[in-house]
Design a protein around this motif. Structure first.
Motif, mmCIF file in Angstrom:
data_model
loop_
_atom_site.group_PDB
_atom_site.id
_atom_site.type_symbol
_atom_site.label_atom_id
_atom_site.label_comp_id
_atom_site.label_asym_id
_atom_site.label_seq_id
_atom_site.Cartn_x
_atom_site.Cartn_y
_atom_site.Cartn_z
ATOM 1 N N GLN A 182 -8.285 20.600 22.770
ATOM 2 C CA GLN A 182 -7.031 19.929 23.141
ATOM 3 C C GLN A 182 -7.089 18.508 22.611
ATOM 4 O O GLN A 182 -8.049 17.794 22.880
ATOM 5 N N TYR B 153 1.217 25.085 18.232
ATOM 6 C CA TYR B 153 0.355 24.417 19.211
ATOM 7 C C TYR B 153 1.038 24.454 20.584
ATOM 8 O O TYR B 153 2.265 24.521 20.667
ATOM 9 N N ASP C 56 -5.940 23.548 19.352
ATOM 10 C CA ASP C 56 -5.041 24.537 19.972
ATOM 11 C C ASP C 56 -3.932 23.915 20.815
ATOM 12 O O ASP C 56 -2.827 24.438 20.888
#
Ligand SMILES: [Zn+2]
Length: 443
Positions: free
Chosen positions: A236, A291, A261
């Motif tokens: 992240q 995303y 991600d």
């Protein structure tokens, strides 16, 4: 008058240092004890208690992780407003009590919370604060075991921990959680000098950050690969435009690695840096890069009145019984919204599709969107002010709402191939939520 207030604030501040340590310390001279008992539907629940005197915060206290629903602390004699919270701002408002503390005496305060609104029971959405520090971080003070009570008091459904370059808090955090039957996700905030990413779930590893990555001039691919080796399902991007660690300032450079991600579009209080993250994410979505938008408090100190654990947070849709595995899998699919309070169940085609899903339409066929909305009060009353449907990054419809707590909005549209839709919801006090997209394919 002013002088007296100033003197008393100083005493309050000093006494708080004592009471933060715990109830075992004897009364300092001129102080009394406060015992708060809190229940919801007859069962004890964890609470956050803010004590104010003369409009100033005199202390912030929590129920003990080993004695749920019971908070004890001492305060100098005087009149206080106690703000008692369990899921405040998300499920229900805070309960406010006026008390007078007398030296050497105990004041008992019993709070029975109203049922409120449960997005898990109503819609299947479960909330997690996807950026949270304990005192295993060099710059934080919250004990990892007590962080469980703090996150339960926030009304979160799964605990989450992400310390800077360490998993030293994992064991005490997980063990306190286990005793409470509270599932947890364990992460590490990979913290280079120039960039930060949060990796989870991971074992308690210490990232080995190459010097070029540390300085923000080399590809983080090896750093991402190392996190994946330690179990990371997700990487992240933390606060992508925060001036202290702005990974997205590397966008367009040859060392920018797009193999992450999730993107924090809300970190602590929403500001211009978060707004830039929202705009960049819209640009990614327009390029077909799916995303997932997430939110986390990045809170470090449980006694900090301005950076509060659980605000903002990420809600994820899980079908059937909640497990960490199912929650994480659904997060990866983008079945999520990021919020400071407003709650939103966004669906298409009569509930057949949710954020993260792709709706396949025949040419000329319309997409039918619906959003159920709810917002709880915080300490002050508030309602829904506005809902917006955003298509491919542009607002295509504003729904002014009149300050009520609940609303349903519907919208039909003729999408072009590759369209995506999100809903933004704004409360009367400015708190907002963004969903992830429902994607459209036209055949
Ligand atoms: Zn950070």
């Amino acid at each position: 008058m002013n002088q007296r207030i100033r003197v008393r604030s100083a005493v309050v501040l000093f006494s708080c240092l004592l009471c933060a340590v715990g109830p075992s310390i004897a009364f300092a001279q001129g102080t009394g004890e406060v015992a708060v008992g809190a229940t919801l539907a007859g069962s004890p629940v964890d609470v956050r208690v803010v004590a104010r005197t003369d409009g100033e915060v005199a202390g912030i206290f929590y129920s003990s992780v080993v004695a749920p629903g019971s908070a004890r602390f001492s305060l100098p004699a005087g009149a206080y407003t106690l703000v008692v919270e369990h899921g405040a701002g998300f499920a229900r408002g805070a309960e406010v009590r006026e008390i007078t503390v007398q030296a050497g005496e105990e004041v008992r305060v019993e709070v029975e919370f109203p049922q409120g609104f449960s997005p898990s029971q109503a819609w299947g959405y479960y909330g997690v604060d996807l950026h949270a520090h304990s005192n295993a971080s060099f710059d934080a003070s919250t004990p990892p075991d007590e962080l469980i009570a703090v996150q339960l008091a926030a009304g979160l459904d799964i605990g989450f921990l992400s310390d800077h370059n360490t998993g030293d808090g994992h064991a005490p955090f997980a063990s306190a959680a286990k005793k409470r039957g509270f599932p947890v996700i364990l992460g590490v905030e990979i913290t280079a000098f120039r960039w930060h990413w949060t990796a989870y779930p991971v074992d308690p590893y210490v990232p080995q950050i190459p010097p070029m990555v540390w300085m923000g001039v080399g590809s983080p691919a090896p750093t991402f690969a190392e996190a994946r080796l330690h179990g990371a399902q997700f990487i992240q991007v933390a606060h992508p435009y925060w001036s202290g660690a702005p990974y997205f300032e590397a966008l367009g450079r040859d060392f920018f690695d797009p193999n992450f991600d999730l993107i924090e579009i809300a970190n602590s209080e929403f500001d211009e840096e978060d707004q830039r993250a929202v705009e960049q994410l819209f640009a990614f979505w327009n390029e077909g890069k799916r995303y997932v938008a997430v939110a986390g408090s990045d809170a470090h100190h449980w006694q900090d009145p301005t950076h509060i654990y659980g605000r903002p947070r990420t809600y994820v849709y899980v079908e059937g019984e909640l497990t960490v595995e199912k929650w994480l899998a659904a997060l990866g699919k983008g079945r999520a919204f990021a919020t400071y309070g407003p709650l939103v169940d966004f669906t298409a085609q009569g509930g057949a599709a949710r954020p993260g899903d792709t709706v396949v339409l025949a040419r000329g066929e319309e997409i039918r969107l619906q959003a159920e909305l709810f917002v709880a009060p915080r300490e002050a009353p508030r309602g829904l002010a506005l809902a917006q449907v955003i298509k491919n990054g542009e607002v295509v419809r504003d729904f002014p709402l009149d300050g009520r707590a609940e609303a349903t909005v519907t919208f039909a549209d003729a999408p072009t191939p590759g369209s995506w839709y999100v809903v933004r919801v704004v409360a009367t006090d400015g708190d907002q939520a963004y969903t992830n997209p429902i994607w459209v394919e036209v055949r």
